[in-house]
Write an enzyme that holds these catalytic residues in place. Sequence first.
Site, short mmCIF file in Angstrom:
data_model
loop_
_atom_site.label_atom_id
_atom_site.label_comp_id
_atom_site.label_asym_id
_atom_site.label_seq_id
_atom_site.Cartn_x
_atom_site.Cartn_y
_atom_site.Cartn_z
N THR A 132 -6.25 -22.50 55.01
CA THR A 132 -7.02 -22.79 56.22
C THR A 132 -8.19 -21.83 56.41
O THR A 132 -9.33 -22.25 56.61
CB THR A 132 -6.10 -22.71 57.46
OG1 THR A 132 -4.98 -23.56 57.27
CG2 THR A 132 -6.86 -23.13 58.71
N HIS B 28 -9.41 -8.11 -5.51
CA HIS B 28 -9.89 -8.62 -4.23
C HIS B 28 -9.92 -10.14 -4.26
O HIS B 28 -10.24 -10.75 -5.28
CB HIS B 28 -11.30 -8.10 -3.93
CG HIS B 28 -11.94 -8.78 -2.76
ND1 HIS B 28 -11.48 -8.65 -1.48
CD2 HIS B 28 -13.00 -9.64 -2.70
CE1 HIS B 28 -12.22 -9.38 -0.67
NE2 HIS B 28 -13.15 -9.98 -1.39
N ASP C 148 -1.71 -15.27 45.80
CA ASP C 148 -1.37 -14.75 47.13
C ASP C 148 0.07 -14.27 47.22
O ASP C 148 0.37 -13.27 47.89
CB ASP C 148 -1.66 -15.78 48.22
CG ASP C 148 -1.07 -17.15 47.93
OD1 ASP C 148 -0.35 -17.30 46.91
OD2 ASP C 148 -1.34 -18.09 48.71
N CYS D 69 6.27 -32.94 47.18
CA CYS D 69 5.66 -31.62 47.35
C CYS D 69 4.19 -31.68 46.93
O CYS D 69 3.79 -32.56 46.14
CB CYS D 69 6.41 -30.59 46.50
SG CYS D 69 5.77 -28.90 46.64
N HIS E 133 0.83 -1.20 0.00
CA HIS E 133 0.00 0.00 0.00
C HIS E 133 0.87 1.25 0.00
O HIS E 133 2.03 1.21 0.42
CB HIS E 133 -0.90 0.02 1.24
CG HIS E 133 -1.80 -1.17 1.36
ND1 HIS E 133 -2.72 -1.50 0.40
CD2 HIS E 133 -1.91 -2.11 2.34
CE1 HIS E 133 -3.37 -2.59 0.78
NE2 HIS E 133 -2.89 -2.98 1.95
N GLU F 192 -1.70 -11.43 10.60
CA GLU F 192 -2.43 -12.68 10.36
C GLU F 192 -1.56 -13.82 9.86
O GLU F 192 -1.77 -14.97 10.23
CB GLU F 192 -3.58 -12.43 9.37
CG GLU F 192 -4.82 -11.80 9.98
CD GLU F 192 -4.73 -10.30 10.15
OE1 GLU F 192 -5.64 -9.72 10.74
OE2 GLU F 192 -3.74 -9.71 9.69
#
EC number: 3.2.1.183
Length: 722
Positions: free
Chosen positions: A417, A281, A517, A579, A220, A307
């Site tokens: 808890t 197009h 947290d 763990c 363009h 895209e």
Amino acid sequence: MEKNGNNRKLRVCVATCNRADYSKLAPIMFGIKTEPAFFELDVVVLGSHLIDDYGNTYRMIEQDDFDINTRLHTIVRGEDEAAMVESVGLALVKLPDVLNRLKPDIMIVHGDRFDALALATSAALMNIRILHIEGGEVSGTIDDSIRHAITKLAHYHVCCTRSAEQHLISMCEDHDRILLAGCPSYDKLLSAKNKDYMSIIRMWLGDDVKCKDYIVALQHPVTTDIKHSIKMFELTLDALISFNKRTLVLFPNIDAGSKEMVRVMRKKGIEHHPNFRAVKHVPFDQFIQLVAHAGCMIGNSSCGVREVGAFGTPVINLGTRQIGRETGENVLHVRDADTQDKILQALHLQFGKQYPCSKIYGDGNAVPRILKFLKSIDLQEPLQKKFCFPPVKENISQDIDHILETLSALAVDLGGTNLRVAIVSMKGEIVKKYTQFNPKTYEERISLILQMCVEAAAEAVKLNCRILGVGISTGGRVNPQEGIVLHSTKLIQEWNSVDLRTPLSDTLHLPVWVDNDGNCAAMAERKFGQGKGQENFVTLITGTGIGGGIIHQHELIHGSSFCAAELGHLVVSLDGPDCSCGSHGCIEAYASGMALQREAKKLHDEDLLLVEGMSVPKDEPVGALHLIQAAKLGNVKAQNILRTAGTALGLGVVNILHTMDPSLVILSGVLASHYIHIVKDVIRQQASSSVQDVDVVVSDLVDPALLGAASMVLDYTTRRIH
């Protein structure tokens, strides 16, 4: 009906100006059409859609079975700067009658074209809400100015990337009205599968063309430097002729300079050249198959850098028209495309390669997010926009509300808890706090959270505290953008894929923030604690588990999948204990409250825990505090366990120092004071000399999770809203 301020359908006007923006708007239009109970759709077509030289692309909208409510001829031919300005003026003259007739609740406008500027200007002046698609992006031409001007006119924003979202926030747009959805066209790109793609290739390029053995060219004019862009296009065509591969050339858009580019094509005989197919197009469904199976794409279209990455097709991006765009590794930039040889070399480098698929601009789920966002728009909210400016020196005048009210946040802490809710003032004072045991089931937990928050909000009124929003701290991996707990630890059951924002926002009618947290502990230190004013620091929170948060250049680090700062799961031993995360040898498996409780129980079962001066009642479970008490009273085995736990934590800190090089490490939580000296010893023994100057301190905050949850609300509202 979802919330939109009344009990009727939302009347949505989608205005499309050209083939490119229709490819982004069509997926949204299809989505709206599938939900007739919520939406009424009006389609307005204008711009180059209605010009024969550009393919009369309004026909593809009709082929997609959309009823076009209005066709507006708004293009003044001439393809120069003056014609663009006159086209904007013509659209401004014609649009008021259309909008008066349609009376939409909201207009959806895409991108950065001059036609879109006319649409946004008309809607804004006629008090019609505007949803702007793809705001916040940066390219490199006048399009940037137009795009950002539309942002200022728009009431709501849908952006495609995290960077674009940050740009919008930096432009003082209201964060609550910004949706990070991804590009709507990616919904189609990532699901595009066409086994018969070769028939599409042959239809456009000829029967003798093979997959990956052709080029797609789309270039363009650059309206801020037309002369140079015409010369660059001429050099591109010369390079393509020399490269001698079949090439599909799309005509340029209607910007100033496009007429000269078409003249260059005709001067070089491109429309009749055996190696070229020049077209006005290509339908989007077919276009994506053509670029997906091309050997290369060349030009300066945003399609190339946005895209095409979804397919990993090589791209050569010429000039500066897209210089600011985020791109994948498939894009080779030729910013100074000033010689045929340079462009030819780029073709030799890129043609025929295959790169990994890139999802920078979307994950294929944009449209559902956008529809949900549309449904949430409250038509009873004031139409006037509010801008969120950075803090500035306050006026010396006073406001009676500020004198009489305490600006506050509702803070929620979901621990392993307990479940706690607090009213927290702007200064970090906990005005009122509520504590309950955290229920074991999802239904009970959500119900209790809502109940406690409603009670706290009612109490806030009595205490003359003005609640600005709700901040939630929870264990597990959290998507703070969506307010969703993605995956929780074993400590909080039935807590995966949980939307926390929606039920609280719907019940309390307040904005809601959610985060992990450990991140909340770091944010608490940044606003109220020892991290205040520090550019780079790390917080480690010791409690039932081990969490953490990283502040880098004053910003919290979330990571690409919201998994950053899971510091409790740094592995410090190859054969350590199991763990809760499913791995073994993690810091949490050694130094958390759970780990100390495990070791305390072992000692107690072997009658090796209790020493003179301590006892454990039969109905009291053995825990970490008993182990600490035993160590203080001289129990050598308990002391060794604490030393091992502190050493594991210290080794984790050493790894953090070698990775992040922070200036400060803050140990937070109930166990921090018991570990601090051991951690410092490990740093002296194990860390490289270049990071040993780090400050390691114990947090002086009593409730970091609650304060961090509150800070998400209070940090946002410290920006002045106008």
